[in-house]
Design a protein around this motif. Structure first.
Motif, PDB file in Angstrom:
ATOM      1  N   VAL A  19      39.870   4.316   9.472  1.00 21.89           N
ATOM      2  CA  VAL A  19      39.436   4.290   8.074  1.00 21.89           C
ATOM      3  C   VAL A  19      40.549   3.695   7.219  1.00 21.89           C
ATOM      4  CG1 VAL A  19      38.665   5.664   6.100  1.00 21.89           C
ATOM      5  CG2 VAL A  19      37.959   6.301   8.413  1.00 21.89           C
ATOM      6  N   ALA A  21      41.175   1.142   3.282  1.00 18.55           N
ATOM      7  CA  ALA A  21      40.670   0.940   1.926  1.00 18.55           C
ATOM      8  C   ALA A  21      41.062  -0.433   1.414  1.00 18.55           C
ATOM      9  CB  ALA A  21      41.206   2.016   0.989  1.00 18.55           C
ATOM     10  N   LEU A  69      36.237   1.919   0.726  1.00 19.35           N
ATOM     11  CA  LEU A  69      36.640   2.490   2.002  1.00 19.35           C
ATOM     12  C   LEU A  69      35.962   1.713   3.130  1.00 19.35           C
ATOM     13  CD1 LEU A  69      36.427   6.335   1.267  1.00 19.35           C
ATOM     14  CD2 LEU A  69      38.273   4.700   0.755  1.00 19.35           C
ATOM     15  N   THR A  70      36.703   1.465   4.187  1.00 20.63           N
ATOM     16  CA  THR A  70      36.174   0.717   5.318  1.00 20.63           C
ATOM     17  C   THR A  70      36.347   1.522   6.596  1.00 20.63           C
ATOM     18  OG1 THR A  70      38.304  -0.393   5.714  1.00 20.63           O
ATOM     19  CG2 THR A  70      36.730  -1.498   4.251  1.00 20.63           C
ATOM     20  N   ALA A  71      35.429   1.353   7.521  1.00 20.43           N
ATOM     21  CA  ALA A  71      35.513   1.993   8.836  1.00 20.43           C
ATOM     22  C   ALA A  71      35.347   0.910   9.888  1.00 20.43           C
ATOM     23  CB  ALA A  71      34.435   3.059   8.989  1.00 20.43           C
ATOM     24  N   MET A  82      32.239   2.266   2.075  1.00 22.70           N
ATOM     25  CA  MET A  82      31.886   3.150   0.971  1.00 22.70           C
ATOM     26  C   MET A  82      32.417   2.486  -0.288  1.00 22.70           C
ATOM     27  SD  MET A  82      32.488   7.247   0.541  1.00 22.70           S
ATOM     28  CE  MET A  82      31.435   8.195  -0.603  1.00 22.70           C
ATOM     29  N   VAL A 114      26.737   4.906   1.064  1.00 21.34           N
ATOM     30  CA  VAL A 114      27.551   4.361   2.133  1.00 21.34           C
ATOM     31  C   VAL A 114      26.724   3.307   2.874  1.00 21.34           C
ATOM     32  CG1 VAL A 114      28.562   4.925   4.403  1.00 21.34           C
ATOM     33  CG2 VAL A 114      28.967   6.429   2.421  1.00 21.34           C
ATOM     34  N   HIS A 127      33.494  10.383   8.385  1.00 19.03           N
ATOM     35  CA  HIS A 127      34.857   9.845   8.366  1.00 19.03           C
ATOM     36  C   HIS A 127      35.339   9.632   6.929  1.00 19.03           C
ATOM     37  CE1 HIS A 127      34.343   9.027  12.674  1.00 19.03           C
ATOM     38  NE2 HIS A 127      35.631   8.741  12.723  1.00 19.03           N
ATOM     39  N   PHE A 128      34.466   9.052   6.082  1.00 18.13           N
ATOM     40  CA  PHE A 128      34.859   8.804   4.698  1.00 18.13           C
ATOM     41  C   PHE A 128      35.060  10.120   3.938  1.00 18.13           C
ATOM     42  CE2 PHE A 128      32.439   4.537   4.939  1.00 18.13           C
ATOM     43  CZ  PHE A 128      33.572   3.886   5.387  1.00 18.13           C
ATOM     44  N   MET A 131      38.361  11.641   4.765  1.00 13.85           N
ATOM     45  CA  MET A 131      39.465  10.939   4.106  1.00 13.85           C
ATOM     46  C   MET A 131      39.578  11.378   2.649  1.00 13.85           C
ATOM     47  SD  MET A 131      40.119   6.865   3.624  1.00 13.85           S
ATOM     48  CE  MET A 131      41.810   6.272   3.675  1.00 13.85           C
ATOM     49  N   THR A 153      24.796  11.097   3.397  1.00 10.72           N
ATOM     50  CA  THR A 153      26.058  11.230   2.674  1.00 10.72           C
ATOM     51  C   THR A 153      26.111  12.554   1.922  1.00 10.72           C
ATOM     52  OG1 THR A 153      26.182   8.824   2.430  1.00 10.72           O
ATOM     53  CG2 THR A 153      27.558  10.135   0.967  1.00 10.72           C
TER      54      THR A 153
END
Length: 400
Positions: A19, A21, A69-71, A82, A114, A127-128, A131, A153
């Protein structure tokens, strides 16, 4: 970069994800290709598109900082986004750090959420959420508006954060209906509340010199249709104190950017009804997978009694069926004309989560007090005066 072992413990995720950003508009600008690919591989709604959210950052929210936010999986492939931003507010002298979705204001973005690879929505959202929980001392309030009811979500935020820190509230009702592309348009009309009026009004219009319906979707051909659309939309709402959907030059600039980018992806349809060479009604539509999204419209008030808006909406249904669309979505709002065409509804919700500091709770309490004052004033004001106040506020907002 926050890794999984640093985050709050909870139900185990199905896979390892890294994760990170994105915190600058310049980096966001370069994400179009992989963002588009992820959106196409997801079930996320139309207003989570890069083509919608990047122009919003440039034209609407210049005072906010993107925080997307990135996964990514072990191969580095993007499997989740996100799209958030950071806003700094001051409430009675108290600074408040607010996180919210990109696209949340001014442009009517329903179904924000998301964006995750199909089938991985809950895992990516978890995951988001973890974080955000780990970094809860870095923000005061998380405001997520206009998610579709039933979004995973919402469940994940309730799972990760203490129950007292998460508030969920209803937002809008969105009328829609499913379509059967094999069904003839005449058969569809029989199931609506507008068949007879539509056919009668269309027959009269078809006899007028220069009557035609134009559909524009090419990126290089939008300038004139958009100019007519803005004029007709403004004219339609002028007697009601101005539009709440499209107001101000900044919002118009956003739509000029967004429509161009959506058209480049084959996701835009602008419809124009013309009589005698003059545009009298317009519909701004968005295509998303096999759904037609009725975003906004406008018409010339001088043609109101000829039901030009009604006829043009009917023509968009005809075109949606002919194009193989399986859903027609009117988005937020329960206006009567929508229920005459469609029979189903879905709900959007908002989620508020408080961070670790007391500032978020202070922010919420301040909003509640302001709402109580407004509602108290409405309770003692005659209905006609309340409506005049609303129109006055619309006119002021349109000026500023």
């Amino acid at each position: 970069m926050i890794r999984e072992e640093e985050l709050r413990q909870g139900p185990q995720s199905a896979q390892w994800l890294e994760v990170g950003a994105v915190g600058s508009a310049s980096t966001l600008a370069g994400m179009r290709a992989e963002w588009d690919a992820l959106l196409d591989a997801s079930e996320a709604g139309p207003f989570n598109a890069w083509e919608w959210l990047y122009p919003w950052c440039r034209r609407i929210a210049t005072d906010r900082r993107p925080l997307v936010l990135t996964a990514r999986d072990r191969s580095g492939a993007l499997v989740g986004l996100m799209p958030l931003c950071v806003e700094y507010r001051s409430v009675a002298g108290v600074p408040v750090r607010r996180l919210s979705f990109l696209g949340e204001t001014h442009v009517g973005s329903d179904y924000l959420d998301v964006v995750a690879k199909r089938g991985q929505e809950k895992d990516v959202a978890r995951h988001f959420a973890r974080m955000l929980y780990a970094l809860r001392d870095e923000w005061d309030v998380l405001d997520l508006t206009d998610l579709r009811e039933g979004s995973p979500t919402v469940d994940v935020l309730r799972e990760v954060f203490p129950s007292g820190d998460v508030r969920v509230a209803e937002r809008y009702v969105c009328p829609y209906d499913t379509l059967d592309p094999k069904e003839p348009f005449d058969a569809f009309l029989k199931r609506t509340g507008r068949r007879d009026n539509f056919l009668r009004r269309r027959k009269w219009l078809e006899k007028q010199e220069g009557y035609r319906i134009e559909r524009t979707e090419a990126p290089g051909e939008l300038a004139a249709p958009l100019t007519d659309f803005f004029r007709l939309h403004s004219a339609r709402w002028a007697s009601d104190g101005g539009s709440q959907g499209i107001k101000g030059t900044g919002v118009e600039a956003f739509h000029r950017d967004a429509t161009q980018l959506l058209a480049e992806r084959g996701r835009l349809r602008m419809y124009m009804m013309k009589v005698g060479g003059r545009a009298v009604a317009s519909v701004y539509g968005i295509l998303h997978r096999r759904s037609f999204i009725y975003f906004q419209s406008g018409y010339d008030p001088e043609w109101r009694n000829r039901s030009v808006g009604l006829v043009l909406v009917g023509e968009t249904f005809r075109d949606a069926l002919a194009s193989g669309m399986t859903e027609y979505d009117f988005l937020r709002g329960t206006e009567t004309y929508k229920s005459d065409w469609v029979t189903k509804q879905r709900q959007t919700v908002s989620v508020r989560v408080h961070g670790e500091s007391w500032a978020g709770r202070w922010f919420t309490r301040s909003e509640e007090l302001a709402r109580e004052v407004r509602n108290g004033a409405k309770a003692v004001m005659p209905d006609t005066l309340v409506e005049k106040v609303r129109r006055f506020r619309r006119r002021r907002a349109a000026v500023h």
